[in-house]
Design a protein around this motif. Sequence first.
Motif, PDB file in Angstrom:
ATOM      1  N   TRP A  60       0.856  -1.199   0.131  1.00 46.90           N
ATOM      2  CA  TRP A  60      -0.118   0.109  -0.059  1.00 46.90           C
ATOM      3  C   TRP A  60       0.929   1.367  -0.008  1.00 46.90           C
ATOM      4  CZ3 TRP A  60      -5.233   0.074  -1.012  1.00 46.90           C
ATOM      5  CH2 TRP A  60      -5.767  -1.355  -0.652  1.00 46.90           C
ATOM      6  N   ASP A  61       2.014   1.169   0.490  1.00 45.81           N
ATOM      7  CA  ASP A  61       3.126   2.322   0.613  1.00 45.81           C
ATOM      8  C   ASP A  61       3.402   2.603  -0.978  1.00 45.81           C
ATOM      9  OD1 ASP A  61       2.792   2.284   3.310  1.00 45.81           O
ATOM     10  OD2 ASP A  61       4.739   1.260   3.828  1.00 45.81           O
ATOM     11  N   ASP A  62       3.380   1.699  -1.759  1.00 45.99           N
ATOM     12  CA  ASP A  62       3.787   1.999  -3.070  1.00 45.99           C
ATOM     13  C   ASP A  62       2.600   2.705  -4.051  1.00 45.99           C
ATOM     14  OD1 ASP A  62       6.566   1.300  -2.534  1.00 45.99           O
ATOM     15  OD2 ASP A  62       6.013  -0.738  -3.179  1.00 45.99           O
ATOM     16  N   LEU A  63       1.422   2.584  -3.370  1.00 43.44           N
ATOM     17  CA  LEU A  63       0.108   3.053  -4.352  1.00 43.44           C
ATOM     18  C   LEU A  63       0.531   4.421  -4.328  1.00 43.44           C
ATOM     19  CD1 LEU A  63      -2.415   2.229  -5.622  1.00 43.44           C
ATOM     20  CD2 LEU A  63      -3.389   2.953  -3.500  1.00 43.44           C
ATOM     21  N   ILE A  64       0.381   4.995  -5.513  1.00 41.14           N
ATOM     22  CA  ILE A  64       0.683   6.221  -5.927  1.00 41.14           C
ATOM     23  C   ILE A  64      -0.848   6.964  -6.042  1.00 41.14           C
ATOM     24  CG2 ILE A  64       1.298   8.086  -7.826  1.00 41.14           C
ATOM     25  CD1 ILE A  64       3.042   6.148  -8.695  1.00 41.14           C
ATOM     26  N   GLY A  65      -1.007   8.056  -4.961  1.00 38.45           N
ATOM     27  CA  GLY A  65      -2.248   8.909  -4.796  1.00 38.45           C
ATOM     28  C   GLY A  65      -3.160   8.090  -4.042  1.00 38.45           C
ATOM     29  N   HIS A  66      -4.419   8.479  -4.004  1.00 37.95           N
ATOM     30  CA  HIS A  66      -5.411   7.907  -3.295  1.00 37.95           C
ATOM     31  C   HIS A  66      -5.219   7.547  -1.548  1.00 37.95           C
ATOM     32  CE1 HIS A  66      -6.290   7.361  -7.530  1.00 37.95           C
ATOM     33  NE2 HIS A  66      -5.352   6.684  -7.600  1.00 37.95           N
ATOM     34  N   GLN A  67      -4.683   8.292  -1.045  1.00 35.65           N
ATOM     35  CA  GLN A  67      -4.456   8.336   0.316  1.00 35.65           C
ATOM     36  C   GLN A  67      -5.549   8.245   1.310  1.00 35.65           C
ATOM     37  OE1 GLN A  67      -2.736  10.247  -1.460  1.00 35.65           O
ATOM     38  NE2 GLN A  67      -0.371   9.625  -1.251  1.00 35.65           N
ATOM     39  N   GLN A  68      -6.765   8.856   0.626  1.00 34.41           N
ATOM     40  CA  GLN A  68      -7.852   8.684   1.527  1.00 34.41           C
ATOM     41  C   GLN A  68      -8.764   7.538   1.165  1.00 34.41           C
ATOM     42  OE1 GLN A  68     -10.016  12.430  -0.066  1.00 34.41           O
ATOM     43  NE2 GLN A  68      -9.272  13.575   1.677  1.00 34.41           N
ATOM     44  N   ILE A  69      -8.523   6.920  -0.053  1.00 32.00           N
ATOM     45  CA  ILE A  69      -9.183   5.651  -0.289  1.00 32.00           C
ATOM     46  C   ILE A  69      -8.630   4.611   0.560  1.00 32.00           C
ATOM     47  CG2 ILE A  69      -9.578   3.813  -2.128  1.00 32.00           C
ATOM     48  CD1 ILE A  69     -10.234   6.065  -3.942  1.00 32.00           C
ATOM     49  N   ARG A  70      -7.247   4.658   0.672  1.00 34.37           N
ATOM     50  CA  ARG A  70      -6.398   3.620   1.274  1.00 34.37           C
ATOM     51  C   ARG A  70      -6.903   3.939   2.736  1.00 34.37           C
ATOM     52  NH1 ARG A  70      -0.001   3.651   2.628  1.00 34.37           N
ATOM     53  NH2 ARG A  70       0.030   2.411   4.273  1.00 34.37           N
ATOM     54  N   ALA A  71      -6.773   4.803   3.554  1.00 32.30           N
ATOM     55  CA  ALA A  71      -7.309   5.322   4.747  1.00 32.30           C
ATOM     56  C   ALA A  71      -8.452   4.808   4.800  1.00 32.30           C
ATOM     57  CB  ALA A  71      -7.077   6.554   5.188  1.00 32.30           C
ATOM     58  N   ALA A  72      -9.627   4.746   4.020  1.00 28.57           N
ATOM     59  CA  ALA A  72     -10.963   4.401   4.386  1.00 28.57           C
ATOM     60  C   ALA A  72     -11.052   2.907   4.151  1.00 28.57           C
ATOM     61  CB  ALA A  72     -11.919   4.894   3.201  1.00 28.57           C
ATOM     62  N   ILE A  73     -10.565   2.293   3.434  1.00 26.79           N
ATOM     63  CA  ILE A  73     -10.472   0.804   3.204  1.00 26.79           C
ATOM     64  C   ILE A  73      -9.784   0.146   4.670  1.00 26.79           C
ATOM     65  CG2 ILE A  73      -9.327  -1.277   2.210  1.00 26.79           C
ATOM     66  CD1 ILE A  73      -9.499   0.358  -0.331  1.00 26.79           C
ATOM     67  N   GLY A  74      -8.602   0.755   5.087  1.00 29.25           N
ATOM     68  CA  GLY A  74      -7.831   0.137   6.417  1.00 29.25           C
ATOM     69  C   GLY A  74      -9.087   0.349   7.409  1.00 29.25           C
ATOM     70  N   SER A  75      -9.471   1.710   7.525  1.00 28.73           N
ATOM     71  CA  SER A  75     -10.619   1.994   8.599  1.00 28.73           C
ATOM     72  C   SER A  75     -11.546   0.811   8.787  1.00 28.73           C
ATOM     73  CB  SER A  75     -11.019   3.413   8.739  1.00 28.73           C
ATOM     74  OG  SER A  75     -11.811   3.752   9.773  1.00 28.73           O
ATOM     75  N   ALA A  76     -11.932   0.573   7.486  1.00 21.96           N
ATOM     76  CA  ALA A  76     -13.256  -0.402   7.226  1.00 21.96           C
ATOM     77  C   ALA A  76     -12.926  -1.888   7.780  1.00 21.96           C
ATOM     78  CB  ALA A  76     -13.782  -0.324   5.648  1.00 21.96           C
ATOM     79  N   ILE A  77     -11.718  -2.118   7.394  1.00 18.86           N
ATOM     80  CA  ILE A  77     -11.378  -3.468   7.684  1.00 18.86           C
ATOM     81  C   ILE A  77     -11.062  -3.630   9.054  1.00 18.86           C
ATOM     82  CG2 ILE A  77      -9.426  -5.027   7.678  1.00 18.86           C
ATOM     83  CD1 ILE A  77      -9.116  -4.332   4.631  1.00 18.86           C
ATOM     84  N   ALA A  78     -10.444  -2.430   9.667  1.00 15.64           N
ATOM     85  CA  ALA A  78     -10.259  -2.637  11.218  1.00 15.64           C
ATOM     86  C   ALA A  78     -11.302  -2.794  12.226  1.00 15.64           C
ATOM     87  CB  ALA A  78      -9.308  -1.316  11.641  1.00 15.64           C
ATOM     88  N   LYS A  79     -12.525  -1.747  11.427  1.00 18.11           N
ATOM     89  CA  LYS A  79     -13.839  -2.055  12.093  1.00 18.11           C
ATOM     90  C   LYS A  79     -14.725  -2.914  11.921  1.00 18.11           C
ATOM     91  CE  LYS A  79     -13.562   2.902  12.733  1.00 18.11           C
ATOM     92  NZ  LYS A  79     -14.110   4.346  12.520  1.00 18.11           N
ATOM     93  N   ARG A  80     -14.029  -3.804  10.739  1.00 16.33           N
ATOM     94  CA  ARG A  80     -15.052  -4.956  10.101  1.00 16.33           C
ATOM     95  C   ARG A  80     -16.329  -4.350   9.537  1.00 16.33           C
ATOM     96  NH1 ARG A  80     -13.201  -9.797  12.138  1.00 16.33           N
ATOM     97  NH2 ARG A  80     -11.929  -9.976  13.699  1.00 16.33           N
ATOM     98  N   ARG A  81     -16.182  -3.441   8.874  1.00 15.59           N
ATOM     99  CA  ARG A  81     -17.356  -2.752   8.311  1.00 15.59           C
ATOM    100  C   ARG A  81     -17.073  -2.414   6.669  1.00 15.59           C
ATOM    101  NH1 ARG A  81     -19.088   2.593  11.352  1.00 15.59           N
ATOM    102  NH2 ARG A  81     -20.810   2.344   9.650  1.00 15.59           N
ATOM    103  N   LEU A  82     -16.277  -3.180   6.152  1.00 15.23           N
ATOM    104  CA  LEU A  82     -15.850  -3.030   4.749  1.00 15.23           C
ATOM    105  C   LEU A  82     -16.900  -3.829   4.134  1.00 15.23           C
ATOM    106  CD1 LEU A  82     -14.012  -2.445   2.700  1.00 15.23           C
ATOM    107  CD2 LEU A  82     -12.896  -4.642   2.513  1.00 15.23           C
ATOM    108  N   GLY A  83     -17.638  -3.056   3.039  1.00 13.88           N
ATOM    109  CA  GLY A  83     -18.962  -3.780   2.364  1.00 13.88           C
ATOM    110  C   GLY A  83     -18.574  -4.886   1.777  1.00 13.88           C
ATOM    111  N   GLY A  84     -19.444  -5.761   1.466  1.00 11.01           N
ATOM    112  CA  GLY A  84     -19.256  -6.871   0.682  1.00 11.01           C
ATOM    113  C   GLY A  84     -19.477  -6.817  -0.794  1.00 11.01           C
ATOM    114  N   SER A  85     -19.878  -5.564  -1.265  1.00 12.03           N
ATOM    115  CA  SER A  85     -19.821  -5.060  -2.665  1.00 12.03           C
ATOM    116  C   SER A  85     -19.501  -3.744  -2.853  1.00 12.03           C
ATOM    117  CB  SER A  85     -21.520  -5.191  -3.073  1.00 12.03           C
ATOM    118  OG  SER A  85     -22.009  -6.861  -3.066  1.00 12.03           O
TER     119      SER A  85
END
Length: 360
Positions: free
Chosen positions: A15-40
């Motif tokens: 993820w550190d090598d992904l160029i741009g999209h820090q907000q999307i990365r943070a949103a995905i990480g937060s959703a996974i940590a809270k077990r709230r990542l959508g199934g679709s």
Amino acid sequence: MATPSPPPHTFPRSWDDLIGHQQIRAAIGSAIAKRRLGGSLLFVGPPGVGKTATALLLAQTVLCRRNPSSSMRPCGECSDCAQVRAATHPDLIQVSKPPDKTLIPLEVLIGPVEARLQEGFCHDVHLRPMQGERKVAILHDADFLNEEGANCLLKTLEEPPSNAIIILIGTSEQRQLPTIRSRCQTMRFTSPTGDAGRDLLRHHLSRLSEADVPPPAVSDAVLDEAIELAAGDLQVAARLASGQSSEIRGKLLAQLSSPVPDPVLVARCIHSHLDSLSKKEASLRRAGLRDLCSIAVQHYRGELRGAARQGQFHGEAARRLDRTLRVFREIDRSANLNALIDCYAADLSLAVTADRGDIG
């Protein structure tokens, strides 16, 4: 029937090598940590901006059994990570539009007629994971779902298996049916700007170069101009920055700037450029036409902005812009290029949008 899948995709190793999209990365990480990542999930944004890279990084994060997904640190060394990167992991499903089709066939989604719902994307998503506890299913080219195909996905998207993550990848929300959008958590990708945008474009340029040939040195000004001309489409921007369309640009702009473009000269200019790319390879010729249309789009947008600054509306430029934007949709639907170019050149001369029904 085995569903067609895209070839292995080169994507960042972490993820550190992904160029741009820090907000999307943070949103995905937060959703996974809270077990709230959508199934679709629905990933939308311009081509080449990093949607597929993000989807595959998410797959590697979820399927890596050495590091917990909540850490957002897939090890990159275990067999699971290696299989994801090679597109061979049994719990990673990938399907896309076949190159010889204009839409994603129903059999890709629900199996052939003789085995309906016994094969295909929807069936495979509901199978138990073979190696770990999760499955990831990625449907590329979601823009090319027709209404019947999209309807086949609705139940799966509305009630995805608890152990599966389904990711649809498209270029815009508007190209997805409302019933698809309403069942997915949408993540919007935009083209990075500034240094991040240039870094991503340089990455695309390196992929255009041959394996043993380093990419040419390109100035920041050229990169910025290519990104602007391509309106955020990094795949088009890479071809523009590499010089593949630079020679023809002046000739095309000379015609577009005329009050009444000569349809013969416009068509000749486009055909000449496409012939220089390839006489027979349809994919190269379609890519070349995209590049020229990107130049035309920016030209007409410039004319509209110039008129607006003077408190005026340039109706002919607006209609020619709309006609140019329709060309992109016609390219996506595999319209005959020769007929498309000739019609486009004639419509530019007449300054008409040429709405010819669904194809446009």
